[in-house]
Each structure stands twice: as structure tokens, then as C-alpha cells.
Design a protein around this motif. Structure first.
Motif, PDB file in Angstrom:
ATOM      1  N   GLN A  81       1.035  -1.156   0.012  1.00 30.71           N
ATOM      2  CA  GLN A  81      -0.057  -0.049  -0.063  1.00 30.71           C
ATOM      3  C   GLN A  81       0.815   1.012  -0.197  1.00 30.71           C
ATOM      4  OE1 GLN A  81      -3.286   0.145  -0.411  1.00 30.71           O
ATOM      5  NE2 GLN A  81      -3.081   2.522  -0.078  1.00 30.71           N
ATOM      6  N   ARG A  82       1.842   1.403   0.802  1.00 27.94           N
ATOM      7  CA  ARG A  82       2.788   2.465   0.971  1.00 27.94           C
ATOM      8  C   ARG A  82       3.547   2.525  -0.636  1.00 27.94           C
ATOM      9  NH1 ARG A  82       5.212   4.581   5.436  1.00 27.94           N
ATOM     10  NH2 ARG A  82       6.261   5.950   3.859  1.00 27.94           N
ATOM     11  N   LEU A  83       3.975   1.585  -1.189  1.00 30.62           N
ATOM     12  CA  LEU A  83       4.537   1.536  -2.587  1.00 30.62           C
ATOM     13  C   LEU A  83       3.579   2.185  -3.487  1.00 30.62           C
ATOM     14  CD1 LEU A  83       6.441  -1.687  -2.646  1.00 30.62           C
ATOM     15  CD2 LEU A  83       7.477   0.476  -2.350  1.00 30.62           C
ATOM     16  N   ALA A  84       2.151   1.469  -3.328  1.00 33.86           N
ATOM     17  CA  ALA A  84       1.396   2.112  -4.331  1.00 33.86           C
ATOM     18  C   ALA A  84       0.820   3.614  -4.291  1.00 33.86           C
ATOM     19  CB  ALA A  84       0.116   1.076  -4.348  1.00 33.86           C
ATOM     20  N   THR A  85       0.881   4.170  -3.022  1.00 30.74           N
ATOM     21  CA  THR A  85       0.441   5.396  -2.821  1.00 30.74           C
ATOM     22  C   THR A  85       1.468   6.552  -2.824  1.00 30.74           C
ATOM     23  OG1 THR A  85       0.497   5.168  -0.521  1.00 30.74           O
ATOM     24  CG2 THR A  85      -1.502   4.798  -1.753  1.00 30.74           C
ATOM     25  N   ASP A  86       2.610   6.115  -2.385  1.00 25.64           N
ATOM     26  CA  ASP A  86       3.957   6.938  -2.208  1.00 25.64           C
ATOM     27  C   ASP A  86       4.846   7.134  -3.103  1.00 25.64           C
ATOM     28  OD1 ASP A  86       2.204   7.905   0.062  1.00 25.64           O
ATOM     29  OD2 ASP A  86       3.505   6.753   1.573  1.00 25.64           O
ATOM     30  N   TYR A  87       5.012   5.945  -3.878  1.00 27.80           N
ATOM     31  CA  TYR A  87       6.329   6.069  -4.503  1.00 27.80           C
ATOM     32  C   TYR A  87       5.923   5.392  -5.977  1.00 27.80           C
ATOM     33  CZ  TYR A  87       8.625   5.772   0.038  1.00 27.80           C
ATOM     34  OH  TYR A  87       9.257   6.067   1.096  1.00 27.80           O
ATOM     35  N   ARG A  88       5.277   4.500  -6.309  1.00 26.88           N
ATOM     36  CA  ARG A  88       5.038   4.102  -7.549  1.00 26.88           C
ATOM     37  C   ARG A  88       4.573   5.153  -8.540  1.00 26.88           C
ATOM     38  NH1 ARG A  88       3.188  -1.329  -5.889  1.00 26.88           N
ATOM     39  NH2 ARG A  88       5.037  -2.874  -5.846  1.00 26.88           N
ATOM     40  N   PRO A  89       3.521   6.120  -8.174  1.00 28.17           N
ATOM     41  CA  PRO A  89       3.128   6.982  -9.121  1.00 28.17           C
ATOM     42  C   PRO A  89       4.291   7.911  -9.516  1.00 28.17           C
ATOM     43  CG  PRO A  89       1.588   6.813  -7.096  1.00 28.17           C
ATOM     44  CD  PRO A  89       2.806   6.082  -6.941  1.00 28.17           C
ATOM     45  N   GLU A  90       5.163   8.362  -8.553  1.00 25.20           N
ATOM     46  CA  GLU A  90       6.274   9.230  -9.052  1.00 25.20           C
ATOM     47  C   GLU A  90       7.071   8.540 -10.201  1.00 25.20           C
ATOM     48  OE1 GLU A  90       8.655  12.631  -9.495  1.00 25.20           O
ATOM     49  OE2 GLU A  90       6.531  12.495  -8.931  1.00 25.20           O
ATOM     50  N   ILE A  91       7.315   7.249  -9.775  1.00 23.00           N
ATOM     51  CA  ILE A  91       8.326   6.558 -10.410  1.00 23.00           C
ATOM     52  C   ILE A  91       7.613   6.416 -11.857  1.00 23.00           C
ATOM     53  CG2 ILE A  91       9.412   4.379 -10.777  1.00 23.00           C
ATOM     54  CD1 ILE A  91       9.694   4.146  -7.878  1.00 23.00           C
ATOM     55  N   LEU A 139       8.171   7.905 -17.543  1.00 21.03           N
ATOM     56  CA  LEU A 139       7.672   8.367 -19.100  1.00 21.03           C
ATOM     57  C   LEU A 139       8.354   9.708 -19.641  1.00 21.03           C
ATOM     58  CD1 LEU A 139       3.825   8.361 -18.185  1.00 21.03           C
ATOM     59  CD2 LEU A 139       5.115   6.726 -19.383  1.00 21.03           C
ATOM     60  N   ARG A 140       9.205  10.392 -18.734  1.00 20.70           N
ATOM     61  CA  ARG A 140      10.022  11.537 -19.430  1.00 20.70           C
ATOM     62  C   ARG A 140      11.257  11.039 -19.671  1.00 20.70           C
ATOM     63  NH1 ARG A 140       9.459  14.302 -13.457  1.00 20.70           N
ATOM     64  NH2 ARG A 140       7.300  15.069 -13.493  1.00 20.70           N
ATOM     65  N   ILE A 141      11.506  10.632 -21.311  1.00 21.86           N
ATOM     66  CA  ILE A 141      12.284  10.264 -21.959  1.00 21.86           C
ATOM     67  C   ILE A 141      13.303  11.518 -21.908  1.00 21.86           C
ATOM     68  CG2 ILE A 141      13.389   9.149 -23.774  1.00 21.86           C
ATOM     69  CD1 ILE A 141      11.101   7.374 -21.917  1.00 21.86           C
ATOM     70  N   VAL A 142      14.603  11.159 -21.616  1.00 23.13           N
ATOM     71  CA  VAL A 142      15.746  12.172 -21.816  1.00 23.13           C
ATOM     72  C   VAL A 142      16.490  12.181 -22.979  1.00 23.13           C
ATOM     73  CG1 VAL A 142      17.852  12.970 -20.440  1.00 23.13           C
ATOM     74  CG2 VAL A 142      15.895  12.295 -19.231  1.00 23.13           C
ATOM     75  N   THR A 143      16.857  10.800 -23.267  1.00 23.71           N
ATOM     76  CA  THR A 143      17.595  10.686 -24.479  1.00 23.71           C
ATOM     77  C   THR A 143      17.531   9.248 -24.872  1.00 23.71           C
ATOM     78  OG1 THR A 143      20.094  10.811 -25.598  1.00 23.71           O
ATOM     79  CG2 THR A 143      20.042  10.370 -23.165  1.00 23.71           C
ATOM     80  N   LEU A 171      16.129   6.438 -22.522  1.00 19.07           N
ATOM     81  CA  LEU A 171      16.716   6.474 -21.527  1.00 19.07           C
ATOM     82  C   LEU A 171      15.746   7.494 -20.577  1.00 19.07           C
ATOM     83  CD1 LEU A 171      18.964   5.642 -19.450  1.00 19.07           C
ATOM     84  CD2 LEU A 171      20.110   7.979 -20.244  1.00 19.07           C
ATOM     85  N   SER A 172      15.234   7.091 -19.434  1.00 17.98           N
ATOM     86  CA  SER A 172      14.449   8.052 -18.920  1.00 17.98           C
ATOM     87  C   SER A 172      14.942   8.643 -17.461  1.00 17.98           C
ATOM     88  CB  SER A 172      12.926   6.997 -18.532  1.00 17.98           C
ATOM     89  OG  SER A 172      13.199   6.261 -17.348  1.00 17.98           O
ATOM     90  N   GLU A 173      14.149   9.591 -16.968  1.00 14.66           N
ATOM     91  CA  GLU A 173      14.660  10.164 -15.617  1.00 14.66           C
ATOM     92  C   GLU A 173      14.700   9.080 -14.628  1.00 14.66           C
ATOM     93  OE1 GLU A 173      12.006  13.270 -14.462  1.00 14.66           O
ATOM     94  OE2 GLU A 173      12.800  14.661 -16.079  1.00 14.66           O
ATOM     95  N   ALA A 174      13.636   8.028 -14.679  1.00 14.33           N
ATOM     96  CA  ALA A 174      13.883   7.051 -13.592  1.00 14.33           C
ATOM     97  C   ALA A 174      14.866   6.162 -13.887  1.00 14.33           C
ATOM     98  CB  ALA A 174      12.328   6.120 -13.746  1.00 14.33           C
ATOM     99  N   ASP A 175      15.305   5.757 -15.071  1.00 16.19           N
ATOM    100  CA  ASP A 175      16.430   5.087 -15.267  1.00 16.19           C
ATOM    101  C   ASP A 175      17.717   5.842 -14.724  1.00 16.19           C
ATOM    102  OD1 ASP A 175      15.470   3.071 -16.864  1.00 16.19           O
ATOM    103  OD2 ASP A 175      15.340   4.407 -18.683  1.00 16.19           O
ATOM    104  N   ILE A 176      17.861   7.121 -15.011  1.00 12.74           N
ATOM    105  CA  ILE A 176      19.028   7.853 -14.397  1.00 12.74           C
ATOM    106  C   ILE A 176      19.119   8.006 -12.931  1.00 12.74           C
ATOM    107  CG2 ILE A 176      20.321  10.135 -14.565  1.00 12.74           C
ATOM    108  CD1 ILE A 176      19.077  10.410 -17.353  1.00 12.74           C
ATOM    109  N   ALA A 177      17.825   8.618 -12.370  1.00 16.72           N
ATOM    110  CA  ALA A 177      17.859   8.824 -10.892  1.00 16.72           C
ATOM    111  C   ALA A 177      17.760   7.793 -10.109  1.00 16.72           C
ATOM    112  CB  ALA A 177      16.776   9.835 -10.572  1.00 16.72           C
ATOM    113  N   GLY A 178      17.090   6.587 -10.496  1.00 11.36           N
ATOM    114  CA  GLY A 178      16.977   5.628  -9.785  1.00 11.36           C
ATOM    115  C   GLY A 178      17.837   4.475 -10.035  1.00 11.36           C
TER     116      GLY A 178
END
Length: 451
Positions: free
Chosen positions: A217-227, A232-236, A296-303
Motif C-alpha cells: 500500500q505504501r509503495l502504491a500510494t507514495d512511490y510508484r506514481p512518481e516513478i 515516462l519522461r524520456i531524456v535521450t 533512457l528515462s529520468e527514472a533510469d537515471i535517478a533510480g
């Protein structure tokens, strides 16, 4: 990493013993309630824990890297003592109590654990970490193993179980009255949380787990939406895979293909923000994965690529200090004449190129050290000239062999207010594709006689 304060807060909340035999808090100020007051901490003042396993007394102790001040940020009065000296002293105490079953929790890495087993055969079992080593029969999973599970060395059983709770080590050990392991069996149990997606039988060594409802539940509400948003933000994009490894080898004689790009991003963004910056320097351990071809997305880079939220720092350094820092960092990474604390200190650069010759005397291993005065125009680095560099705050503070960077001119250090991931995302948006750059490091390892 944040000093003794957060560690103290953590240790006050837990209910289990913490074993750190070579952590010395004797110089802690007496007017403050610090680490030495904690009843569950078994540090240098009280270095081992006695527990009964049925009718048999066991001794448990912990050991970690003595170079802790070089890789983390303990308070100045907390020291970490030599491993061999500590074990010699504490094992003598344990044996004097008549205890023969001795378990060592180690954070030194598999190679050093094997060396300890060879030097201290009175140990019964070493439960190790630090190198993320995998042991046992991993062929069904397509993974490379570094030995049996447990790995027996000089009569001492050694177990490691990877990292990040990806798997759980299960071992059954039979001891004799002298504390020797006379029979053993075990394996790593991998813990995926999703059902086996194929029609075939799952390979041996997989134990499927039900997700914990509260954590889910914590993952679903607090983390997965931002990830999801960051994904979806493709950088290059990458037209070909880019490989990351810490040290050069025969396949990649110049080492990581990705860390130089991170250094290039650091340099470009620092120049955008403040103007003149001569070079960027980044340690291999600050980059955490290779990248496959494709977007390559923002999630790939920052995560994944740069998950440490460490700020960039500008500093000034003399040319001879830069050479010393490069040499010392490589010596630390490769144990060339020093007891290093990991391959993560190996340096990669932008705006600077050099040659490292491991066979040369200490202080003379860096040659052809040059900086890029203008695009494609390289000039020798002058020993007494001051240069402006950018690194992570971790590296700029002199950690893991980079001591020379923090020796002088530290009053000129300036944080840029950007993390590594911030800088890389900003720079990569201007790159239609990411490709490997021409090498700036020429590494010549130690050559054995006759090679």
C-alpha cells in the motif's frame, strides 16, 4: 554516512545486538549520551556477545573496514581499529572463556574473509558482506558463482548472500566439540515477489513471496506514481549498450563506458552555472549499472544509474595534488601498495587525460597528465598551477584515496545545488543519443615476471 547522530538514533530504535568489535568510541565526550552508552552495541569496549545455542556457548563478534573514515563520515572521535589486531585480541579473550564456537559477522568482502579464515582457523563461521558475492549452485539461474555455499576455507565456513535482500542464504552446519564445521549444506534462496511467468517448472533456488499488504500500500500510494511519471519522461536514447564496470580489464582496457559520460555531464553543467571549470572527476562506485540500447528515462537515471543524491562541489587544486589524487585513488582501487577499501574509487574524468603505470614507484605512476584548454587542444598539467575541478561532494571531501583534493584550498569549495542525477539529466537532454567517448585514461596494470 551522516555522522554519529543518525546512527545513534537508529541504534536506539532497534531491539537486536549490533556487533562492531573494531569500532572504538573510547574518546567520545563524556558529557553526552553517545554510542558508548547503548546496551545493545558490542563495540571495542565490549567486543563480543555470548549466546547459548542449546547447551553450547557461542561467541558472536562483528568486524568492518578499518578505513571507515575514508568511505563514510563517522565523528572525529570514533575510530576503527586494524582488523588483524582486533581479532587477535578478542579471539584470545573468547578462547580464555573456554568458548570454541565462534561466529564472525564481517563487512570486508569475500577475498578478505578468505584471508581471515586462513589466518584465524579458530573461527567457526564467517557471515560476510560488502562485495555482493554470490555462492552456491547458481547455474540453473544463469548466474555466476564465486564458490560453494558454504565456502570452506582452512576449515572455516564462509557464507555470503549477494545484496539488497534479493536472496536469503540458508545453511545447515554441523559442528564438532571443538567448534569445527564437520558437515554443511546450503544454498541461496532467491525471493521474487511475482509468480513464475512461464509454463516450465521454476528453477531450483526460487522461493516466491507474497507481497506484504502494508508495504504494498505504501509503495502504491507514495512511490510508484512518481516513478511511473519519471519513467515516462524520456531524456535521450542509446543506439548501442553502454557498459559500466569499475576497473579496466582485457575486454574493456579503458574501463567504464558510462562513468566518463557522467563526468562529461558534470563538467558541462558546472560550466553553464559558474563559467570556468577545468575538469570533472568522478569515482566508478558512484555509477551503479550498465545501460541497454533504447530510450533512457529520468527514472533510469535517478533510480538506477545515479541513485545517490549527492551534490556537486566545485574546488580548486594544484596540479601536483590532482596527480596525487588520481594515483592514490587507483592504488586504493587496485590495492597497489596499499590496503584499499574497494574498486569504487577508480577515477574517471572529463577535461583531463592521463596514463597510469602500476609498475612505477609510488608518486611516479601518473604520466602524460594533460587538461583540455580548448576543445581538442591539450596542455600539460603544471604542478604548481591551480585548476578548478568539479566532483561529487563525496569525492571532493577526500574519501577513498582522494585525500589530496581536500588538502588545500578547501575554503574555495562551492556546492552547486545540483545532484549527480540532476546534472546528468540536464546534460543528456541535449544529447540526441549517448555513445562511448574516446578514452581519456590509459591504464597499465602490474606486470608479473615473464609477462
Amino acid at each position: 554516512d551522516l555522522g554519529n547522530g543518525p546512527l545513534l538514533d537508529f541504534l536506539r530504535q532497534i531491539r537486536f545486538p549490533v556487533l562492531a568489535a573494531n569500532m572504538d568510541n573510547r574518546q567520545e565526550p563524556t558529557d553526552s549520551a553517545g554510542l558508548r552508552t547503548l546496551p545493545l552495541l558490542y563495540d571495542g569496549n565490549r567486543p563480543w556477545l555470548r549466546r547459548m545455542v542449546g547447551p553450547v556457548p557461542f561467541a558472536f563478534m562483528g568486524i568492518t573496514l578499518p578505513q571507515m573514515a575514508a568511505i563514510a563520515n563517522p565523528d572525529p572521535h570514533t575510530h576503527f581499529q586494524d582488523v588483524t589486531d582486533t581479532l587477535t585480541r578478542v579471539l584470545a579473550q573468547i578462547k580464555a572463556e573456554g568458548i570454541r564456537h565462534i561466529v564472525l559477522l564481517s563487512h570486508l568482502g569475500l577475498v578478505q574473509d578468505q584471508q581471515l579464515a586462513a589466518h584465524f582457523p579458530e573461527l567457526s563461521l564467517i557471515v560476510g558482506g560488502h562485495t555482493h558475492s554470490l555462492l552456491g549452485d547458481l547455474a540453473p539461474l544463469g548466474l555466476v558463482s564465486e564458490g560453494t555455499y558454504p565456502l570452506m576455507q582452512n576449515g572455516v565456513a564462509i557464507v555470503h548472500a549477494g545484496h539488497s535482500a534479493l536472496c536469503l542464504g540458508i545453511a545447515e552446519l554441523t559442528f564438532n566439540h571443538q567448534g569445527r564445521v564437520v558437515d554443511s549444506q546450503g544454498q541461496l534462496e532467491w525471493l521474487p515477489w511475482q509468480p513464475w511467468p512461464f509454463a516450465s517448472t521454476p528453477p531450483k533456488g526460487l522461493t516466491f513471496c507474497e507481497p506484504d499488504a502494508i508495504l504494498e500500500q505504501r509503495l502504491a500510494t507514495d512511490y510508484r506514481p512518481e516513478i511511473t511519471t519519471m519513467s515516462l519522461r524520456i531524456v535521450t536514447k542509446l543506439s548501442h549498450p553502454l557498459h559500466h564496470q569499475r576497473l579496466p580489464d582485457d575486454q574493456l582496457p579503458h574501463g567504464s563506458q558510462l562513468t566518463p559520460l557522467v563526468a562529461e555531464a558534470m563538467l558541462a553543467v558546472a560550466r553553464e552555472q559558474v563559467g570556468q571549470v577545468d575538469f570533472a572527476l568522478h569515482n566508478a562506485g558512484g555509477v551503479r549499472c550498465s545501460l541497454a540500447a533504447g530510450p533512457l528515462s529520468e527514472a533510469d537515471i535517478a533510480g538506477r544509474l545515479l541513485p545517490f543524491a549527492i551534490p556537486l562541489t566545485l574546488y580548486r587544486v594544484h596540479g601536483h595534488e590532482l596527480a596525487e589524487a588520481l594515483e592514490s585513488a587507483i592504488d586504493n582501487a587496485t590495492n597497489n601498495g596499499v590496503i584499499g577499501n574497494g574498486s569504487g574509487s577508480f577515477p574517471y574524468t572529463a577535461g583531463v587525460r592521463f596514463c597510469y603505470q602500476a609498475n612505477q614507484p609510488k608518486g611516479q605512476r601518473i604520466s602524460k597528465l594533460e587538461w583540455e584548454q580548448a576543445p581538442g587542444h591539450w596542455q600539460p598539467v603544471v604542478a604548481d598551477t591551480v585548476y578548478r575541478g568539479v566532483s561529487s561532494a563525496y569525492t571532493a571531501s577526500g574519501k577513498e584515496g582522494y585525500t589530496a583534493l581536500a588538502r588545500t584550498l578547501t575554503q574555495h569549495n562551492q556546492e552547486l545545488g545540483l545532484t549527480l542525477a540532476d546534472a546528468f539529466i540536464r546534460w543528456a537532454r541535449g544529447q540526441p543519443t549517448l555513445t562511448a567517448r574516446p578514452p581519456l585514461i590509459h591504464y597499465h596494470p602490474l606486470q608479473t615476471a615473464g609477462a
